[in-house]
Design a protein around this motif. Structure first.
Motif, mmCIF file in Angstrom:
data_model
loop_
_atom_site.group_PDB
_atom_site.id
_atom_site.type_symbol
_atom_site.label_atom_id
_atom_site.label_comp_id
_atom_site.label_asym_id
_atom_site.label_seq_id
_atom_site.Cartn_x
_atom_site.Cartn_y
_atom_site.Cartn_z
ATOM 1 N N ILE A 4 15.051 -3.393 -1.856
ATOM 2 C CA ILE A 4 14.738 -2.627 -0.624
ATOM 3 C C ILE A 4 13.339 -2.775 -0.055
ATOM 4 O O ILE A 4 13.340 -2.936 1.089
ATOM 5 C CB ILE A 4 15.189 -1.310 -0.903
ATOM 6 C CG1 ILE A 4 16.725 -0.950 -1.101
ATOM 7 C CG2 ILE A 4 14.978 -0.325 0.345
ATOM 8 C CD1 ILE A 4 17.139 0.163 -1.774
ATOM 9 N N ASP A 5 12.497 -2.590 -0.811
ATOM 10 C CA ASP A 5 11.119 -2.501 -0.555
ATOM 11 C C ASP A 5 10.944 -4.271 0.087
ATOM 12 O O ASP A 5 10.098 -4.280 1.008
ATOM 13 C CB ASP A 5 10.208 -2.610 -1.767
ATOM 14 C CG ASP A 5 8.651 -2.642 -1.513
ATOM 15 O OD1 ASP A 5 8.400 -2.469 -0.365
ATOM 16 O OD2 ASP A 5 8.109 -2.947 -2.640
ATOM 17 N N GLU A 6 11.384 -5.164 -0.697
ATOM 18 C CA GLU A 6 11.080 -6.646 -0.362
ATOM 19 C C GLU A 6 11.555 -6.937 1.090
ATOM 20 O O GLU A 6 10.936 -7.385 2.154
ATOM 21 C CB GLU A 6 11.557 -7.624 -1.333
ATOM 22 C CG GLU A 6 11.527 -8.938 -0.971
ATOM 23 C CD GLU A 6 10.429 -9.691 -0.567
ATOM 24 O OE1 GLU A 6 10.254 -10.426 0.271
ATOM 25 O OE2 GLU A 6 9.269 -9.232 -0.987
ATOM 26 N N ILE A 80 1.775 4.440 -6.862
ATOM 27 C CA ILE A 80 0.583 4.681 -7.337
ATOM 28 C C ILE A 80 -0.392 3.519 -8.162
ATOM 29 O O ILE A 80 -1.431 3.328 -7.735
ATOM 30 C CB ILE A 80 1.034 5.816 -8.588
ATOM 31 C CG1 ILE A 80 1.634 7.109 -7.914
ATOM 32 C CG2 ILE A 80 -0.252 6.075 -9.541
ATOM 33 C CD1 ILE A 80 1.894 7.769 -9.096
ATOM 34 N N VAL A 81 0.383 2.738 -8.908
ATOM 35 C CA VAL A 81 -0.244 1.527 -9.749
ATOM 36 C C VAL A 81 -0.747 0.331 -8.518
ATOM 37 O O VAL A 81 -1.863 -0.022 -8.514
ATOM 38 C CB VAL A 81 0.518 0.987 -10.672
ATOM 39 C CG1 VAL A 81 -0.145 -0.239 -11.442
ATOM 40 C CG2 VAL A 81 0.740 1.932 -11.634
ATOM 41 N N LEU A 97 -3.563 5.887 6.275
ATOM 42 C CA LEU A 97 -2.644 5.746 5.118
ATOM 43 C C LEU A 97 -1.837 6.907 4.456
ATOM 44 O O LEU A 97 -0.683 6.928 3.933
ATOM 45 C CB LEU A 97 -3.066 4.918 3.878
ATOM 46 C CG LEU A 97 -3.584 3.447 4.252
ATOM 47 C CD1 LEU A 97 -4.188 2.804 3.156
ATOM 48 C CD2 LEU A 97 -1.967 2.581 4.453
ATOM 49 N N LEU A 98 -2.575 7.850 4.628
ATOM 50 C CA LEU A 98 -1.964 9.401 4.068
ATOM 51 C C LEU A 98 -0.529 9.621 4.126
ATOM 52 O O LEU A 98 0.124 9.849 3.153
ATOM 53 C CB LEU A 98 -2.961 10.351 4.115
ATOM 54 C CG LEU A 98 -2.690 11.719 3.644
ATOM 55 C CD1 LEU A 98 -2.810 11.314 1.958
ATOM 56 C CD2 LEU A 98 -3.638 12.977 4.097
ATOM 57 N N PRO A 99 -0.305 9.686 5.546
ATOM 58 C CA PRO A 99 1.070 10.299 5.734
ATOM 59 C C PRO A 99 2.116 9.129 5.037
ATOM 60 O O PRO A 99 3.261 9.295 4.523
ATOM 61 C CB PRO A 99 1.402 9.970 7.202
ATOM 62 C CG PRO A 99 -0.154 10.238 7.590
ATOM 63 C CD PRO A 99 -0.995 9.625 6.656
ATOM 64 N N TRP A 104 5.778 7.714 0.941
ATOM 65 C CA TRP A 104 6.273 6.661 -0.248
ATOM 66 C C TRP A 104 6.410 7.428 -1.502
ATOM 67 O O TRP A 104 7.469 7.051 -2.176
ATOM 68 C CB TRP A 104 5.282 5.593 -0.293
ATOM 69 C CG TRP A 104 5.406 4.351 -0.975
ATOM 70 C CD1 TRP A 104 5.316 4.169 -2.372
ATOM 71 C CD2 TRP A 104 6.396 3.165 -0.438
ATOM 72 N NE1 TRP A 104 5.918 3.110 -2.869
ATOM 73 C CE2 TRP A 104 6.437 2.296 -1.277
ATOM 74 C CE3 TRP A 104 6.706 2.865 1.104
ATOM 75 C CZ2 TRP A 104 7.118 1.236 -1.245
ATOM 76 C CZ3 TRP A 104 7.175 1.537 1.115
ATOM 77 C CH2 TRP A 104 7.625 0.702 -0.086
ATOM 78 N N ASN A 105 5.493 8.065 -2.158
ATOM 79 C CA ASN A 105 5.593 8.724 -3.395
ATOM 80 C C ASN A 105 6.455 9.928 -3.409
ATOM 81 O O ASN A 105 6.975 10.084 -4.472
ATOM 82 C CB ASN A 105 4.048 9.223 -3.900
ATOM 83 C CG ASN A 105 3.389 7.791 -3.780
ATOM 84 O OD1 ASN A 105 3.553 6.953 -4.757
ATOM 85 N ND2 ASN A 105 1.902 7.763 -3.582
#
Length: 128
Positions: A4-6, A80-81, A97-99, A104-105
């Protein structure tokens, strides 16, 4: 989740590459390698599920619980990583990037919690 990410974030939206700290060509190649690895994992997983079904040992609810838990683990690991610790890429570039990081997390946490709840509810499956 890697698929999905890709597909969505790397190819359709073109927000990122798997490795963005080099040239666009290296980024594109890293996407191809990620896609190949994720496809090998998906095919391998289908073979494992097919074998369990053949042996009539597939605990369907537990399998779905593991699948959803894995989605959450991958999403959080990536967020995270990969995004923050290693900085191999970000969710998106040229924006605050914060939103994006929070969304995402948060999706990763929701998937992980949902998977763990499903796992707890399915732990007696197949006993008897």
């Amino acid at each position: 989740m890697a698929a999905i990410d890709e597909i969505v974030f790397h190819q359709v939206l073109a927000w990122q590459h798997f490795y963005d700290r080099s040239t666009p060509a290296v980024g594109l190649m890293s996407d191809g390698l990620l896609h190949a690895a994720e496809l090998v994992a998906i095919v391998g997983g289908f073979f494992l599920v097919a074998d369990l079904r053949r042996r009539q040992a597939l605990a369907v609810r537990s399998a779905w619980a593991g699948f959803v838990t894995g989605l959450g683990v991958f999403q959080l690991f990536d967020g995270i990583v990969d995004h923050k610790v290693l900085r191999v890429h970000q969710v998106r570039y040229g924006v605050d990037l914060l939103p994006y990081d929070l969304a995402w997390n948060l999706v990763g946490v929701v998937l992980l919690v949902a998977g763990l709840v499903m796992l707890r509810r399915s732990r007696d499956e197949g006993r008897g």
